[in-house]
Design a protein around this motif. Structure first.
Motif, short mmCIF file in Angstrom:
data_model
loop_
_atom_site.label_atom_id
_atom_site.label_comp_id
_atom_site.label_asym_id
_atom_site.label_seq_id
_atom_site.Cartn_x
_atom_site.Cartn_y
_atom_site.Cartn_z
N GLY A 52 -14.13 5.41 -14.50
CA GLY A 52 -14.50 6.35 -13.59
C GLY A 52 -13.42 5.77 -12.24
N PRO A 53 -13.47 4.65 -11.64
CA PRO A 53 -12.74 4.14 -10.80
C PRO A 53 -11.29 4.51 -11.06
CG PRO A 53 -14.12 2.55 -11.03
CD PRO A 53 -14.23 3.33 -12.26
N VAL A 54 -10.84 4.29 -12.00
CA VAL A 54 -9.54 4.59 -12.43
C VAL A 54 -8.94 6.09 -12.36
CG1 VAL A 54 -7.34 4.60 -14.08
CG2 VAL A 54 -9.09 2.62 -13.92
N LEU A 55 -9.96 6.97 -12.73
CA LEU A 55 -9.84 8.45 -12.72
C LEU A 55 -9.89 8.84 -11.03
CD1 LEU A 55 -12.07 9.75 -15.55
CD2 LEU A 55 -9.44 9.43 -15.50
N ILE A 56 -10.71 8.30 -10.39
CA ILE A 56 -10.79 8.50 -8.74
C ILE A 56 -9.37 8.16 -8.29
CG2 ILE A 56 -11.98 7.99 -6.82
CD1 ILE A 56 -14.44 7.55 -8.16
N ALA A 57 -8.91 7.05 -8.81
CA ALA A 57 -7.64 6.48 -8.06
C ALA A 57 -6.56 7.33 -8.37
CB ALA A 57 -7.39 4.97 -8.74
N LEU A 58 -6.37 7.91 -9.81
CA LEU A 58 -5.39 9.09 -10.00
C LEU A 58 -5.53 10.42 -9.28
CD1 LEU A 58 -5.73 8.79 -14.10
CD2 LEU A 58 -3.88 8.20 -12.61
N LEU A 59 -6.73 10.47 -8.66
CA LEU A 59 -6.81 11.67 -7.75
C LEU A 59 -6.15 11.40 -6.64
CD1 LEU A 59 -10.35 12.96 -8.35
CD2 LEU A 59 -8.59 13.96 -9.12
N PHE A 60 -6.26 10.34 -6.12
CA PHE A 60 -5.55 9.77 -4.88
C PHE A 60 -4.05 9.81 -5.00
CE2 PHE A 60 -9.58 8.20 -3.53
CZ PHE A 60 -9.54 8.07 -2.23
N LEU A 61 -3.70 9.59 -6.26
CA LEU A 61 -2.37 9.42 -6.62
C LEU A 61 -1.75 10.82 -6.53
CD1 LEU A 61 0.50 8.14 -7.89
CD2 LEU A 61 -0.49 8.58 -10.01
N PHE A 87 3.39 -1.79 -8.59
CA PHE A 87 4.81 -1.50 -8.94
C PHE A 87 4.93 -0.23 -7.91
CE2 PHE A 87 4.80 -3.28 -13.33
CZ PHE A 87 5.76 -4.40 -13.01
N LEU A 88 3.99 0.60 -7.84
CA LEU A 88 4.11 1.80 -6.91
C LEU A 88 3.90 1.42 -5.49
CD1 LEU A 88 4.88 4.82 -6.93
CD2 LEU A 88 2.07 5.07 -6.90
N PRO A 89 5.04 1.23 -4.51
CA PRO A 89 4.89 0.74 -3.23
C PRO A 89 4.08 1.48 -2.25
CG PRO A 89 6.96 1.24 -3.42
CD PRO A 89 6.38 1.83 -4.89
N HIS A 90 3.09 1.94 -2.45
CA HIS A 90 2.37 2.89 -1.51
C HIS A 90 0.95 2.47 -1.20
CE1 HIS A 90 0.56 6.62 0.14
NE2 HIS A 90 1.64 7.17 0.15
N PRO A 91 0.82 1.69 0.08
CA PRO A 91 -0.40 1.16 0.25
C PRO A 91 -1.87 1.77 -0.02
CG PRO A 91 0.92 0.54 2.11
CD PRO A 91 1.62 1.79 1.29
N LEU A 92 -1.91 3.00 0.26
CA LEU A 92 -3.04 3.75 0.16
C LEU A 92 -3.52 3.83 -1.38
CD1 LEU A 92 -4.19 7.00 1.98
CD2 LEU A 92 -4.61 6.68 -0.49
N ILE A 93 -2.41 4.32 -2.11
CA ILE A 93 -2.53 4.51 -3.63
C ILE A 93 -2.82 3.11 -4.18
CG2 ILE A 93 -1.53 5.30 -5.69
CD1 ILE A 93 0.04 7.23 -4.09
N SER A 94 -2.09 2.01 -3.99
CA SER A 94 -2.34 0.93 -4.14
C SER A 94 -3.83 0.10 -4.10
CB SER A 94 -1.59 -0.23 -3.73
OG SER A 94 -0.11 -0.25 -4.15
N ALA A 95 -4.24 0.59 -2.89
CA ALA A 95 -5.75 0.37 -2.50
C ALA A 95 -6.47 1.06 -3.39
CB ALA A 95 -6.10 0.45 -0.78
N ALA A 96 -6.44 2.14 -3.77
CA ALA A 96 -7.08 3.07 -4.69
C ALA A 96 -7.39 2.53 -5.86
CB ALA A 96 -6.56 4.43 -4.80
N PHE A 97 -6.26 2.15 -6.53
CA PHE A 97 -6.19 1.59 -7.88
C PHE A 97 -6.76 0.38 -8.08
CE2 PHE A 97 -3.32 5.04 -8.79
CZ PHE A 97 -3.80 5.22 -10.31
#
Length: 362
Positions: free
Chosen positions: A21-30, A229-239
């Motif tokens: 579930g957390p990974v699927l939510i993080a994919l929405l952030f992505l 690997f993806l240098p985006h602070p918000l997406i990194s925090a989500a995952f």
């Protein structure tokens, strides 16, 4: 190794929900925040949903395992009580010396904490199946740690990247030559291939498969790979934060529910009444609320006294004072105590005599 009656920590559906579930939510952030400016503050609602509700709240969940349980607290008082003044005084001293050094130490401590947690979940699934192989023990631990170490080492070898785990001025303690990146990635890939080959061989030779362990391992590799690997602070925090915090909250509730509500039909006066009440299924909302309230209070104080990122800047403390260092150290204390205790209170060893029982392992 025989398949247990229930190979899951809770159930197939619940385990899948708390890990996948957390990974699927993080994919929405992505999907929705990929174009969001990398250096901009998180929108307030995102900060509350992503940081306060999960990351900070899970820090406070340590209280359920220790400080709200008097019997547990005084079972090991030197560990649980002495660490508080030691960590606080050390934090004040280091922050007075140099705030950037303080945040660098905290950031590396956090990384170590995040790296070590997934193997804790894997160890629970391994215990469920009574896995005894020394080879698999070492290989599982190597693969779990490599999932995060590979991306982190590449991060340290990338000259264009900054050490922005908290983005409070921390700096790399070491740099790796850029020309070593192919070697790091090669080793990283080899570990993954060796681990995968071992699992395939085990399944083909004995039809043995531990679904919970493999799910956590795969998602650990996925979250670290995208998160670093993806240098985006918000997406990194989500995952990284969601995968780290949500399973921890679920495991803490499970421990409390089995200890204080589910298996004990007769209430004893010696039991903490609050924990008995909160650990019942019908009161799970209040169980979480007791975490969210201190979490949101802590972040309001951070923003009011220290950062002033959002709307709460009436109480700003001057950054060149002793009071500022004391405030930072006090506000960081729950986080640092959580990092320290987490490496002790979840070990499936004799030092935690009731842990296996209350996780349903015996």
């Amino acid at each position: 190794m025989e398949r247990p009656n229930n190979p899951w920590i809770i159930s197939k559906f619940t385990d899948t929900a708390i890990f996948l579930g957390p990974v699927l939510i993080a994919l929405l952030f992505l999907l929705f925040f990929f174009e969001y400016p990398k250096n901009a503050p998180y929108p307030l609602w995102v900060f509350i949903a992503l940081v306060v509700s999960v990351d900070v709240a899970h820090v406070w969940a340590t209280n359920y395992r220790v400080y709200l349980d008097p019997e547990e607290t005084f079972r090991r008082p030197w560990l649980y009580l002495a660490c508080i003044p030691i960590i606080l005084l050390s934090s004040i001293f280091v922050h007075l010396f140099d705030s950037k050094v303080f945040w660098t130490i905290v950031a590396y401590y956090a990384i170590w904490h995040f790296l070590s947690q997934p193997y804790g979940f894997i160890a629970i699934y391994k215990w469920k199946y009574q896995e005894r192989s020394h080879l698999d023990h070492h290989l599982d631990k190597l693969a779990s740690w490599s999932a995060g170490l590979g991306p982190i080492l590449v991060w340290h070898a990338s000259p264009e990247r900054h050490f922005n785990w908290f983005d409070h001025g921390e700096f790399f303690l070491f740099r790796i030559p850029e020309n070593l990146i192919p070697w790091i990635l090669g080793t990283y890939g080899c570990v993954f291939l060796i681990y995968t080959s071992r699992q395939i061989h085990t399944y083909l030779s004995s039809r043995y498969f531990n679904p919970g362990k493999q799910m956590v391992m795969l998602l650990t590799w996925l979250t670290w790979a995208i998160g670093i690997f993806l240098p985006h602070p918000l997406i990194s925090a989500a995952f990284i934060n969601l995968f780290h915090g949500i399973p921890f909250l679920a495991l803490t509730w499970l421990y409390c529910h089995r200890k204080w509500a589910a298996p004990k039909p007769i209430f004893k006066k010696s039991w903490p009444r609050l924990l008995v009440f909160l650990s019942k299924k019908k009161n799970v909302f209040f169980f979480y609320l007791l975490l969210f309230i201190p979490a949101i209070t802590e972040e309001l104080l951070w923003d009011s006294l220290i950062w002033n990122v959002y709307y709460f800047n009436q109480l700003k403390i001057s950054s060149d004072t002793l009071l500022y260092s004391i405030a930072v150290s006090l506000l960081a204390l729950p986080q640092l105590v959580h990092y320290f205790l987490d490496s002790h209170i979840w070990r499936l060893k004799k030092i935690n005599p009731d842990l296996k029982e209350n996780l349903g392992l015996i």
